[in-house]
Design a protein around this motif. Structure first.
Motif, PDB file in Angstrom:
ATOM      1  N   UNK A  75       0.835  -1.204   0.000  1.00  0.00           N
ATOM      2  CA  UNK A  75       0.000   0.000   0.000  1.00  0.00           C
ATOM      3  C   UNK A  75       0.869   1.253   0.000  1.00  0.00           C
ATOM      4  N   UNK A  76       1.960   1.230   0.749  1.00  0.00           N
ATOM      5  CA  UNK A  76       2.862   2.380   0.782  1.00  0.00           C
ATOM      6  C   UNK A  76       3.460   2.642  -0.602  1.00  0.00           C
ATOM      7  N   UNK A  77       3.907   1.574  -1.282  1.00  0.00           N
ATOM      8  CA  UNK A  77       4.458   1.737  -2.639  1.00  0.00           C
ATOM      9  C   UNK A  77       3.388   2.261  -3.604  1.00  0.00           C
ATOM     10  N   UNK A  78       2.185   1.728  -3.495  1.00  0.00           N
ATOM     11  CA  UNK A  78       1.094   2.189  -4.349  1.00  0.00           C
ATOM     12  C   UNK A  78       0.752   3.644  -4.056  1.00  0.00           C
ATOM     13  N   UNK A  79       0.821   4.026  -2.796  1.00  0.00           N
ATOM     14  CA  UNK A  79       0.536   5.414  -2.420  1.00  0.00           C
ATOM     15  C   UNK A  79       1.564   6.372  -3.012  1.00  0.00           C
ATOM     16  N   UNK A  80       2.828   5.961  -2.992  1.00  0.00           N
ATOM     17  CA  UNK A  80       3.881   6.797  -3.582  1.00  0.00           C
ATOM     18  C   UNK A  80       3.664   6.908  -5.088  1.00  0.00           C
ATOM     19  N   UNK A  81       3.330   5.792  -5.728  1.00  0.00           N
ATOM     20  CA  UNK A  81       3.060   5.828  -7.171  1.00  0.00           C
ATOM     21  C   UNK A  81       1.865   6.728  -7.468  1.00  0.00           C
ATOM     22  N   UNK A  82       0.832   6.632  -6.652  1.00  0.00           N
ATOM     23  CA  UNK A  82      -0.345   7.481  -6.845  1.00  0.00           C
ATOM     24  C   UNK A  82       0.011   8.944  -6.646  1.00  0.00           C
ATOM     25  N   UNK A  83       0.828   9.219  -5.648  1.00  0.00           N
ATOM     26  CA  UNK A  83       1.258  10.602  -5.407  1.00  0.00           C
ATOM     27  C   UNK A  83       2.078  11.130  -6.577  1.00  0.00           C
ATOM     28  N   UNK A  84       2.976  10.302  -7.120  1.00  0.00           N
ATOM     29  CA  UNK A  84       3.773  10.728  -8.276  1.00  0.00           C
ATOM     30  C   UNK A  84       2.865  11.029  -9.468  1.00  0.00           C
ATOM     31  N   UNK A  85       1.883  10.166  -9.703  1.00  0.00           N
ATOM     32  CA  UNK A  85       0.941  10.418 -10.794  1.00  0.00           C
ATOM     33  C   UNK A  85       0.153  11.694 -10.556  1.00  0.00           C
ATOM     34  N   UNK A  86      -0.265  11.902  -9.324  1.00  0.00           N
ATOM     35  CA  UNK A  86      -0.995  13.122  -8.979  1.00  0.00           C
ATOM     36  C   UNK A  86      -0.125  14.356  -9.238  1.00  0.00           C
ATOM     37  N   UNK A  87       1.133  14.276  -8.846  1.00  0.00           N
ATOM     38  CA  UNK A  87       2.044  15.409  -9.056  1.00  0.00           C
ATOM     39  C   UNK A  87       2.172  15.723 -10.538  1.00  0.00           C
ATOM     40  N   UNK A  88       2.358  14.689 -11.338  1.00  0.00           N
ATOM     41  CA  UNK A  88       2.496  14.901 -12.786  1.00  0.00           C
ATOM     42  C   UNK A  88       1.225  15.518 -13.355  1.00  0.00           C
ATOM     43  N   UNK A  89       0.060  15.009 -12.949  1.00  0.00           N
ATOM     44  CA  UNK A  89      -1.193  15.548 -13.475  1.00  0.00           C
ATOM     45  C   UNK A  89      -1.467  16.961 -12.988  1.00  0.00           C
ATOM     46  N   UNK A  90      -0.890  17.337 -11.854  1.00  0.00           N
ATOM     47  CA  UNK A  90      -1.087  18.676 -11.294  1.00  0.00           C
ATOM     48  C   UNK A  90      -0.133  19.709 -11.879  1.00  0.00           C
TER      49      UNK A  90
END
Length: 193
Positions: free
Chosen positions: A115-130
Motif C-alpha cells: 500500500x505504501x508503494x502504491x501510495x507513492x506511485x499514486x502521489x507521483x501520478x498526482x504530481x504529474x497531473x497537477x
C-alpha cells in the motif's frame, strides 16, 4: 503551483453541467479523462479488472457528487487524479486485506509495504497531473520518448535553457512523491493511506 482566481472556462462549465444532471456532460467528461483515470488506477492496483472498477467508481462519484469539485480550487484534471488515487489506494488496501484474511500469501507488513508503494506511485501520478502543461510536456518527452534536453527543447520550441529549467523543476516536484506530508498532497494519499 499558484492558484488562479478564475478557473478555466471548460472546467467551470463542466461542473455546472454535471450539477444540473446533464448526462451528456458525464459522457464528455468520460471521453476526455477515462484513459487518464484508468491509467492512474491501473498503476496503483496493478490489475485490469480492478482498474476498470476504480474507473467506474470515479465517474460514479462525479455523477453522484458533482458539487464535491470546486473549479476555483484546482483544475478538473488534477481533482480527478486525486480522486482516482484515493479510490485506487482504498481498493488496493481492501482487496489485499481481504486476501490476507482468507489466508492468502503475505503478512500484514507485506500489505502495508504494498500500500505504501502504491501510495507513492499514486502521489507521483498526482504530481504529474497537477503540473502546469509545459512542465508535464517536457517530462513526458524526456521520460516516455527518451529525449535529451536539446531534443526536448526543439520539440517544444523553447531554448535549451528553458527545457533544462522545466525538466529540473518537474523532477524536483516528482522527488516530493515520497514526502507524504508535502504541501499539495492529494487528500488520503501518502504513507499508508
Amino acid at each position: 503551483m499558484p492558484k488562479t482566481d478564475v478557473p478555466p472556462r471548460w472546467d467551470r462549465t463542466m461542473q455546472q453541467r454535471l450539477a444540473r444532471g446533464e448526462a451528456a456532460a458525464l459522457g464528455e467528461l468520460y471521453d476526455r479523462f477515462a484513459s487518464l483515470v484508468h491509467g492512474l488506477a491501473h498503476r496503483v492496483v496493478g490489475d485490469e479488472h480492478a482498474a476498470d472498477a476504480v474507473t467506474r467508481d470515479v465517474f460514479a462519484h462525479v455523477w453522484e457528487h458533482p458539487d464535491s469539485y470546486d473549479p476555483a480550487q484546482e483544475p478538473l484534471r488534477t481533482w480527478l487524479a486525486a480522486l482516482t488515487s484515493r479510490l485506487a489506494v482504498r481498493r488496493l488496501r481492501t482487496t489485499k486485506t481481504a486476501a490476507l484474511a482468507r489466508g492468502g500469501p503475505g503478512t500484514a507488513e507485506d500489505l502495508e509495504r504494498t500500500v505504501r508503494h502504491a501510495s507513492v506511485a499514486a502521489r507521483a501520478d498526482y504530481i504529474v497531473q497537477s503540473m502546469p502543461a509545459p512542465l508535464r510536456a517536457a517530462l513526458e518527452l524526456a521520460y516516455f520518448q527518451r529525449r535529451d534536453y536539446r531534443r526536448t527543447a526543439a520539440d517544444l520550441g523553447v531554448t535549451d535553457d528553458e527545457a533544462r529549467r522545466r525538466l529540473r523543476l518537474g523532477l524536483q516536484l516528482l522527488a516530493t512523491a515520497h514526502d507524504t506530508g508535502a504541501p499539495g498532497a492529494p487528500p488520503g494519499v501518502g504513507g499508508a493511506a
